[in-house]
Design a protein around this motif. Sequence first.
Motif, PDB file in Angstrom:
ATOM      1  N   GLU A 241      52.737  20.005  12.618  1.00  0.00           N
ATOM      2  CA  GLU A 241      54.154  19.977  12.989  1.00  0.00           C
ATOM      3  C   GLU A 241      54.460  20.927  14.137  1.00  0.00           C
ATOM      4  O   GLU A 241      55.209  20.587  15.057  1.00  0.00           O
ATOM      5  N   GLU A 242      53.904  22.120  14.103  1.00  0.00           N
ATOM      6  CA  GLU A 242      54.161  23.099  15.148  1.00  0.00           C
ATOM      7  C   GLU A 242      53.078  23.027  16.217  1.00  0.00           C
ATOM      8  O   GLU A 242      51.931  22.702  15.926  1.00  0.00           O
ATOM      9  N   PRO A 243      53.418  23.320  17.454  1.00  0.00           N
ATOM     10  CA  PRO A 243      52.425  23.231  18.523  1.00  0.00           C
ATOM     11  C   PRO A 243      51.302  24.250  18.353  1.00  0.00           C
ATOM     12  O   PRO A 243      51.526  25.371  17.897  1.00  0.00           O
ATOM     13  N   THR A 244      50.093  23.850  18.723  1.00  0.00           N
ATOM     14  CA  THR A 244      48.965  24.776  18.691  1.00  0.00           C
ATOM     15  C   THR A 244      49.015  25.688  19.917  1.00  0.00           C
ATOM     16  O   THR A 244      49.637  25.369  20.935  1.00  0.00           O
ATOM     17  N   ALA A 245      48.334  26.815  19.815  1.00  0.00           N
ATOM     18  CA  ALA A 245      48.258  27.737  20.951  1.00  0.00           C
ATOM     19  C   ALA A 245      47.550  27.080  22.130  1.00  0.00           C
ATOM     20  O   ALA A 245      47.914  27.293  23.294  1.00  0.00           O
ATOM     21  N   ALA A 246      46.539  26.258  21.849  1.00  0.00           N
ATOM     22  CA  ALA A 246      45.812  25.584  22.930  1.00  0.00           C
ATOM     23  C   ALA A 246      46.696  24.585  23.649  1.00  0.00           C
ATOM     24  O   ALA A 246      46.656  24.471  24.882  1.00  0.00           O
ATOM     25  N   MET A 247      47.509  23.825  22.895  1.00  0.00           N
ATOM     26  CA  MET A 247      48.417  22.882  23.522  1.00  0.00           C
ATOM     27  C   MET A 247      49.389  23.610  24.443  1.00  0.00           C
ATOM     28  O   MET A 247      49.603  23.206  25.593  1.00  0.00           O
ATOM     29  N   LEU A 248      49.982  24.696  23.955  1.00  0.00           N
ATOM     30  CA  LEU A 248      50.935  25.451  24.765  1.00  0.00           C
ATOM     31  C   LEU A 248      50.249  26.062  25.990  1.00  0.00           C
ATOM     32  O   LEU A 248      50.817  26.086  27.084  1.00  0.00           O
ATOM     33  N   GLY A 249      49.036  26.543  25.806  1.00  0.00           N
ATOM     34  CA  GLY A 249      48.310  27.128  26.926  1.00  0.00           C
ATOM     35  C   GLY A 249      47.972  26.116  27.997  1.00  0.00           C
ATOM     36  O   GLY A 249      48.076  26.400  29.203  1.00  0.00           O
ATOM     37  N   LEU A 250      47.574  24.908  27.581  1.00  0.00           N
ATOM     38  CA  LEU A 250      47.277  23.871  28.565  1.00  0.00           C
ATOM     39  C   LEU A 250      48.536  23.364  29.247  1.00  0.00           C
ATOM     40  O   LEU A 250      48.517  23.016  30.426  1.00  0.00           O
ATOM     41  N   LEU A 251      49.657  23.326  28.511  1.00  0.00           N
ATOM     42  CA  LEU A 251      50.916  22.958  29.157  1.00  0.00           C
ATOM     43  C   LEU A 251      51.309  23.997  30.203  1.00  0.00           C
ATOM     44  O   LEU A 251      51.829  23.645  31.274  1.00  0.00           O
ATOM     45  N   GLU A 252      51.072  25.256  29.907  1.00  0.00           N
ATOM     46  CA  GLU A 252      51.344  26.306  30.896  1.00  0.00           C
ATOM     47  C   GLU A 252      50.473  26.106  32.135  1.00  0.00           C
ATOM     48  O   GLU A 252      50.936  26.267  33.270  1.00  0.00           O
ATOM     49  N   LEU A 253      49.202  25.743  31.911  1.00  0.00           N
ATOM     50  CA  LEU A 253      48.305  25.474  33.037  1.00  0.00           C
ATOM     51  C   LEU A 253      48.773  24.246  33.823  1.00  0.00           C
ATOM     52  O   LEU A 253      48.713  24.232  35.058  1.00  0.00           O
ATOM     53  N   ALA A 254      49.260  23.233  33.115  1.00  0.00           N
ATOM     54  CA  ALA A 254      49.793  22.050  33.795  1.00  0.00           C
ATOM     55  C   ALA A 254      50.980  22.411  34.674  1.00  0.00           C
ATOM     56  O   ALA A 254      51.114  21.919  35.802  1.00  0.00           O
ATOM     57  N   ALA A 255      51.843  23.291  34.156  1.00  0.00           N
ATOM     58  CA  ALA A 255      53.020  23.708  34.927  1.00  0.00           C
ATOM     59  C   ALA A 255      52.631  24.543  36.137  1.00  0.00           C
ATOM     60  O   ALA A 255      53.286  24.484  37.184  1.00  0.00           O
ATOM     61  N   GLU A 256      51.565  25.291  36.004  1.00  0.00           N
ATOM     62  CA  GLU A 256      51.135  26.190  37.077  1.00  0.00           C
ATOM     63  C   GLU A 256      50.306  25.486  38.137  1.00  0.00           C
ATOM     64  O   GLU A 256      50.354  25.859  39.321  1.00  0.00           O
ATOM     65  N   VAL A 257      49.568  24.446  37.739  1.00  0.00           N
ATOM     66  CA  VAL A 257      48.617  23.811  38.654  1.00  0.00           C
ATOM     67  C   VAL A 257      48.875  22.315  38.829  1.00  0.00           C
ATOM     68  O   VAL A 257      49.084  21.834  39.947  1.00  0.00           O
ATOM     69  N   TYR A 258      48.872  21.585  37.723  1.00  0.00           N
ATOM     70  CA  TYR A 258      48.840  20.127  37.844  1.00  0.00           C
ATOM     71  C   TYR A 258      50.150  19.529  38.348  1.00  0.00           C
ATOM     72  O   TYR A 258      50.149  18.701  39.267  1.00  0.00           O
ATOM     73  N   LEU A 259      51.271  19.925  37.778  1.00  0.00           N
ATOM     74  CA  LEU A 259      52.539  19.341  38.220  1.00  0.00           C
ATOM     75  C   LEU A 259      52.890  19.723  39.659  1.00  0.00           C
ATOM     76  O   LEU A 259      53.333  18.860  40.431  1.00  0.00           O
ATOM     77  N   PRO A 260      52.688  20.978  40.097  1.00  0.00           N
ATOM     78  CA  PRO A 260      52.902  21.275  41.525  1.00  0.00           C
ATOM     79  C   PRO A 260      51.978  20.472  42.439  1.00  0.00           C
ATOM     80  O   PRO A 260      52.388  20.051  43.528  1.00  0.00           O
ATOM     81  N   PHE A 261      50.749  20.250  41.990  1.00  0.00           N
ATOM     82  CA  PHE A 261      49.802  19.428  42.744  1.00  0.00           C
ATOM     83  C   PHE A 261      50.318  18.000  42.877  1.00  0.00           C
ATOM     84  O   PHE A 261      50.346  17.427  43.980  1.00  0.00           O
ATOM     85  N   LEU A 262      50.753  17.402  41.764  1.00  0.00           N
ATOM     86  CA  LEU A 262      51.283  16.035  41.806  1.00  0.00           C
ATOM     87  C   LEU A 262      52.527  15.941  42.676  1.00  0.00           C
ATOM     88  O   LEU A 262      52.690  14.985  43.439  1.00  0.00           O
ATOM     89  N   LEU A 263      53.401  16.937  42.559  1.00  0.00           N
ATOM     90  CA  LEU A 263      54.644  16.912  43.317  1.00  0.00           C
ATOM     91  C   LEU A 263      54.374  17.008  44.813  1.00  0.00           C
ATOM     92  O   LEU A 263      54.959  16.265  45.614  1.00  0.00           O
ATOM     93  N   ALA A 264      53.483  17.907  45.220  1.00  0.00           N
ATOM     94  CA  ALA A 264      53.158  18.048  46.641  1.00  0.00           C
ATOM     95  C   ALA A 264      52.521  16.773  47.181  1.00  0.00           C
ATOM     96  O   ALA A 264      52.806  16.341  48.310  1.00  0.00           O
ATOM     97  N   ASN A 265      51.658  16.161  46.397  1.00  0.00           N
ATOM     98  CA  ASN A 265      51.021  14.908  46.795  1.00  0.00           C
ATOM     99  C   ASN A 265      52.068  13.809  46.989  1.00  0.00           C
ATOM    100  O   ASN A 265      52.059  13.086  47.993  1.00  0.00           O
ATOM    101  N   ALA A 266      52.991  13.689  46.022  1.00  0.00           N
ATOM    102  CA  ALA A 266      54.013  12.639  46.096  1.00  0.00           C
ATOM    103  C   ALA A 266      54.962  12.868  47.269  1.00  0.00           C
ATOM    104  O   ALA A 266      55.361  11.916  47.953  1.00  0.00           O
ATOM    105  N   GLN A 267      55.343  14.120  47.511  1.00  0.00           N
ATOM    106  CA  GLN A 267      56.247  14.414  48.616  1.00  0.00           C
ATOM    107  C   GLN A 267      55.593  14.093  49.960  1.00  0.00           C
ATOM    108  O   GLN A 267      56.236  13.540  50.856  1.00  0.00           O
TER     109      GLN A 267
END
Length: 329
Positions: A241-267
């Motif tokens: 039911e509650e998020p795992t530490a690994a899930m939250l950590g990977l989401l933080e990595l996605a916010a720091e790396v993956y989503l900015p990468f996708l956004l810059a590519n799309a722009q």
Amino acid sequence: MYRLYGGLGSPYSLKVRAVLRYRRLPHIWIAANDPTTMGRLFAQVRAPVIPVLEFPDGTVMNDSTPLVAELERRHAERSVVPDDEAQAFAAFLLEDMADEWGTKAMFHHRWNLDRDQIQMGRWLAFDRFRGQGRERIETFGQTFRERQTGRMALVGCTPQNAPVIEASTERAFDLLDVMATDEGYLFGSRPSLADFAWFGQFSQLATDPTPHDLMLARAPYLMRWIAGLDDVSGVEGEWREEPTAAMLGLLELAAEVYLPFLLANAQAAGRGEETFSVELMGRPYSQGVFKYQVRCLAQLREAYTGLSDAAKTRVDGWLPAAACAALAG
């Protein structure tokens, strides 16, 4: 009976095979090395890439993400999508990051150093020409090595980008190594589509010489977790039911790396540019524009905006504001 055509050196092939095994769907694994067969299959799909899955009704598909989604549509038992709406979105995002960013780690390490280039060029050639003589295998291995190293800049695997790719990979190693011992899987005691996606990419790092050494030294339990996830047909478990530490950590990595990468590519694509540059993890990163990854961002945005208010509130609590803004469009 499903028929899965793939290769041991393909992270997406091993991802789909592991999903089929976990879901206990009867299937045959077939090495994609017969030109006639593969020509017939590739003629039925948009892009000639493995894995290719031939369904019992004769349908032919490739591209691992829609393949897994189609299996979800056809089979309710042993789903790999969390029941919770917010966690299901998180699993989709983390799967996408593994497929589109995690693959850079595989490509970088496989074709960066001579020891990896030589071994993996030969092994991948062996997968195609086994039994046809050492000379043919090693000649094709050298040809394939030259082709792949020539594509490194195209996929962003350059010396300039190496620090970002390596740092993000080591962060994921650390998160998943702790998860393997303390939490089991990203969303509970049963594997999700995100677990299988990271397994696919990291199964290659656990095999190739240089990243194998790195993983063994830095994330030994992750290495063993990968070996086990290849076949978890016997695993029973529950979604947490509650998020795992690994899930939250990977989401933080996605916010720091993956989503900015996708956004810059799309722009950059929207401006009609051929390349883009962005700062990731405090370091410069640049590569050519990928239209496929423009579609990835669009699909993530569609999934995010389609969340219920309650689910979106939970997701917004897991991601920083800038990441939410990127998803909102």
